[in-house]
Scaffold this motif. Sequence first.
Motif, PDB file in Angstrom:
ATOM      1  N   MET A   1     -13.905   3.401   8.398  1.00 26.72           N
ATOM      2  CA  MET A   1     -13.922   3.703   6.981  1.00 26.72           C
ATOM      3  C   MET A   1     -15.035   4.695   6.659  1.00 26.72           C
ATOM      4  N   ARG A   2     -16.210   4.505   7.230  1.00 29.26           N
ATOM      5  CA  ARG A   2     -17.342   5.379   6.955  1.00 29.26           C
ATOM      6  C   ARG A   2     -17.024   6.808   7.346  1.00 29.26           C
ATOM      7  N   ARG A   3     -16.349   7.006   8.483  1.00 24.05           N
ATOM      8  CA  ARG A   3     -16.018   8.341   8.931  1.00 24.05           C
ATOM      9  C   ARG A   3     -15.130   9.059   7.911  1.00 24.05           C
ATOM     10  N   GLU A   4     -14.172   8.330   7.332  1.00 22.91           N
ATOM     11  CA  GLU A   4     -13.269   8.914   6.344  1.00 22.91           C
ATOM     12  C   GLU A   4     -14.037   9.326   5.095  1.00 22.91           C
ATOM     13  N   VAL A   5     -14.911   8.464   4.613  1.00 21.28           N
ATOM     14  CA  VAL A   5     -15.672   8.777   3.403  1.00 21.28           C
ATOM     15  C   VAL A   5     -16.655   9.916   3.663  1.00 21.28           C
ATOM     16  N   GLU A   6     -17.219   9.982   4.846  1.00 27.05           N
ATOM     17  CA  GLU A   6     -18.105  11.100   5.177  1.00 27.05           C
ATOM     18  C   GLU A   6     -17.339  12.419   5.176  1.00 27.05           C
ATOM     19  N   ARG A   7     -16.074  12.389   5.586  1.00 18.68           N
ATOM     20  CA  ARG A   7     -15.257  13.603   5.535  1.00 18.68           C
ATOM     21  C   ARG A   7     -15.011  14.012   4.082  1.00 18.68           C
ATOM     22  N   TRP A   8     -14.760  13.031   3.214  1.00 19.19           N
ATOM     23  CA  TRP A   8     -14.612  13.332   1.787  1.00 19.19           C
ATOM     24  C   TRP A   8     -15.911  13.923   1.231  1.00 19.19           C
ATOM     25  N   ARG A   9     -17.022  13.359   1.648  1.00 21.34           N
ATOM     26  CA  ARG A   9     -18.326  13.838   1.166  1.00 21.34           C
ATOM     27  C   ARG A   9     -18.548  15.289   1.578  1.00 21.34           C
ATOM     28  N   ALA A  10     -18.187  15.642   2.824  1.00 21.22           N
ATOM     29  CA  ALA A  10     -18.372  17.015   3.304  1.00 21.22           C
ATOM     30  C   ALA A  10     -17.518  17.994   2.496  1.00 21.22           C
ATOM     31  N   LEU A  47      -8.304  13.872  -3.665  1.00 19.81           N
ATOM     32  CA  LEU A  47      -7.828  12.967  -4.702  1.00 19.81           C
ATOM     33  C   LEU A  47      -6.602  12.191  -4.233  1.00 19.81           C
ATOM     34  N   VAL A  48      -5.701  12.868  -3.530  1.00 18.91           N
ATOM     35  CA  VAL A  48      -4.513  12.197  -2.999  1.00 18.91           C
ATOM     36  C   VAL A  48      -4.919  11.102  -2.014  1.00 18.91           C
ATOM     37  N   GLU A  49      -5.855  11.402  -1.118  1.00 19.77           N
ATOM     38  CA  GLU A  49      -6.278  10.424  -0.116  1.00 19.77           C
ATOM     39  C   GLU A  49      -7.002   9.241  -0.752  1.00 19.77           C
ATOM     40  N   MET A  50      -7.815   9.512  -1.765  1.00 19.19           N
ATOM     41  CA  MET A  50      -8.521   8.417  -2.440  1.00 19.19           C
ATOM     42  C   MET A  50      -7.539   7.494  -3.145  1.00 19.19           C
ATOM     43  N   HIS A  51      -6.556   8.082  -3.828  1.00 24.66           N
ATOM     44  CA  HIS A  51      -5.552   7.252  -4.500  1.00 24.66           C
ATOM     45  C   HIS A  51      -4.754   6.426  -3.489  1.00 24.66           C
ATOM     46  N   ALA A  52      -4.455   7.024  -2.338  1.00 25.16           N
ATOM     47  CA  ALA A  52      -3.716   6.292  -1.296  1.00 25.16           C
ATOM     48  C   ALA A  52      -4.547   5.125  -0.776  1.00 25.16           C
ATOM     49  N   ALA A  53      -5.850   5.359  -0.581  1.00 17.98           N
ATOM     50  CA  ALA A  53      -6.723   4.288  -0.102  1.00 17.98           C
ATOM     51  C   ALA A  53      -6.831   3.167  -1.124  1.00 17.98           C
ATOM     52  N   LEU A  54      -6.907   3.520  -2.404  1.00 21.66           N
ATOM     53  CA  LEU A  54      -6.989   2.505  -3.457  1.00 21.66           C
ATOM     54  C   LEU A  54      -5.687   1.720  -3.557  1.00 21.66           C
ATOM     55  N   LYS A  55      -4.566   2.413  -3.374  1.00 19.00           N
ATOM     56  CA  LYS A  55      -3.270   1.734  -3.425  1.00 19.00           C
ATOM     57  C   LYS A  55      -3.129   0.724  -2.285  1.00 19.00           C
ATOM     58  N   ALA A  56      -3.718   1.072  -1.141  1.00 19.94           N
ATOM     59  CA  ALA A  56      -3.632   0.178   0.026  1.00 19.94           C
ATOM     60  C   ALA A  56      -4.700  -0.902   0.017  1.00 19.94           C
ATOM     61  N   ALA A  57      -5.535  -0.926  -1.020  1.00 14.49           N
ATOM     62  CA  ALA A  57      -6.650  -1.875  -1.051  1.00 14.49           C
ATOM     63  C   ALA A  57      -6.218  -3.333  -0.949  1.00 14.49           C
ATOM     64  N   PRO A  58      -5.131  -3.767  -1.616  1.00 12.35           N
ATOM     65  CA  PRO A  58      -4.734  -5.179  -1.447  1.00 12.35           C
ATOM     66  C   PRO A  58      -4.435  -5.538   0.005  1.00 12.35           C
ATOM     67  N   ALA A  59      -3.763  -4.629   0.723  1.00 13.48           N
ATOM     68  CA  ALA A  59      -3.497  -4.880   2.142  1.00 13.48           C
ATOM     69  C   ALA A  59      -4.798  -4.903   2.937  1.00 13.48           C
ATOM     70  N   LEU A 218      -8.735   0.442   4.824  1.00  6.57           N
ATOM     71  CA  LEU A 218      -9.900   1.290   4.646  1.00  6.57           C
ATOM     72  C   LEU A 218     -10.916   0.644   3.710  1.00  6.57           C
ATOM     73  N   LEU A 219     -10.473   0.231   2.528  1.00  6.37           N
ATOM     74  CA  LEU A 219     -11.394  -0.281   1.522  1.00  6.37           C
ATOM     75  C   LEU A 219     -11.341  -1.803   1.499  1.00  6.37           C
ATOM     76  N   ARG A 225     -14.317  -0.164  -3.161  1.00  9.19           N
ATOM     77  CA  ARG A 225     -13.200   0.184  -4.034  1.00  9.19           C
ATOM     78  C   ARG A 225     -13.705   0.717  -5.376  1.00  9.19           C
ATOM     79  N   THR A 226     -14.757   0.093  -5.895  1.00 14.67           N
ATOM     80  CA  THR A 226     -15.324   0.545  -7.170  1.00 14.67           C
ATOM     81  C   THR A 226     -15.868   1.964  -7.054  1.00 14.67           C
ATOM     82  N   ALA A 227     -16.563   2.243  -5.947  1.00 12.60           N
ATOM     83  CA  ALA A 227     -17.144   3.576  -5.748  1.00 12.60           C
ATOM     84  C   ALA A 227     -16.058   4.637  -5.609  1.00 12.60           C
TER      85      ALA A 227
END
Length: 283
Positions: A1-10, A47-59, A218-219, A225-227
């Motif tokens: 998960m950290r690697r994915e968020v670091e890519r978003w940060r970059a 934005l697309v990837e973040m929304h996808a990660a949030l949608k998958a949050a229950p799983a 991921l989340l 999830r809040t962040a």
Amino acid sequence: MRREVERWRAALIEALALVEAELDFSDESDVGSFDQARLRQLLEPLLVEMHAALKAAPASERMREGFLVMILGAPNAGKSTLLNALACRDLAIVSPTPGTTRDMIEAHLDVVGLPVTFVDTAGLRDAADEIERIGVDRVLERIGTADLVLWLSPDAHEPKPEMAAHVDVLKVATKTDLTPAPAGWLGISAETGSGVDTLLKDVGEFARQRLGDGASALLIRERHRTAISAAAACLGSALGAEKDLEFIAEDLRSAGRALGRIVGAVDVEDVLEAVFARFCIGK
């Protein structure tokens, strides 16, 4: 998960560099005109990837909790013997005396790469004493929380309790070293190990159907999830209606602060380093 968020940060730092270069260094010959298309190219996939990660949050939450399998059956159906065979160690006391198991005993295992908890339970019958009755009542209360029930029986005649609609049931005929499994039942012998691998394979398939393959997990923490939700809202604002670059820059800074709660803040030095790496400012 950290690697994915670091890519978003970059990617966010690169987007901020584009905006800050236009705001602070537009008089430099190398900066040129602002590249709005490049900004959208950077931000829209985020934005697309973040929304996808949030949608998958229950799983993802389910992945953290794991897949719960309750081993049920009458006394001496082979429940504790099966748990010990699955765990490859003696977790539960095995005895021919009915009612030996009073408390639920758990084994946390990895099945096809997924977290699965097997729970050995008190044999379901009219309890011989109050302590055993309490154990049986606790089992009946917890059945509704299970994802899968392994209903164990050496002869397929004991009636099983009512299950909630969401609980899958796998009928398991035990002690097949003594009696063959009836049609429609998975036969195992925990004593010899026969059928146990097939049982694990079937449990893994049930778990995969309920949890997925783990790739979307991921989340798994509420603060993450809040962040990400806050960062996505800021990116949506930056990509929304036409607005001045100063406001876009503030949206991106806010998104960076949100991601910073997970992987570290996007500070001024990060952005300036990206600006000077991209443009030949002052040279």
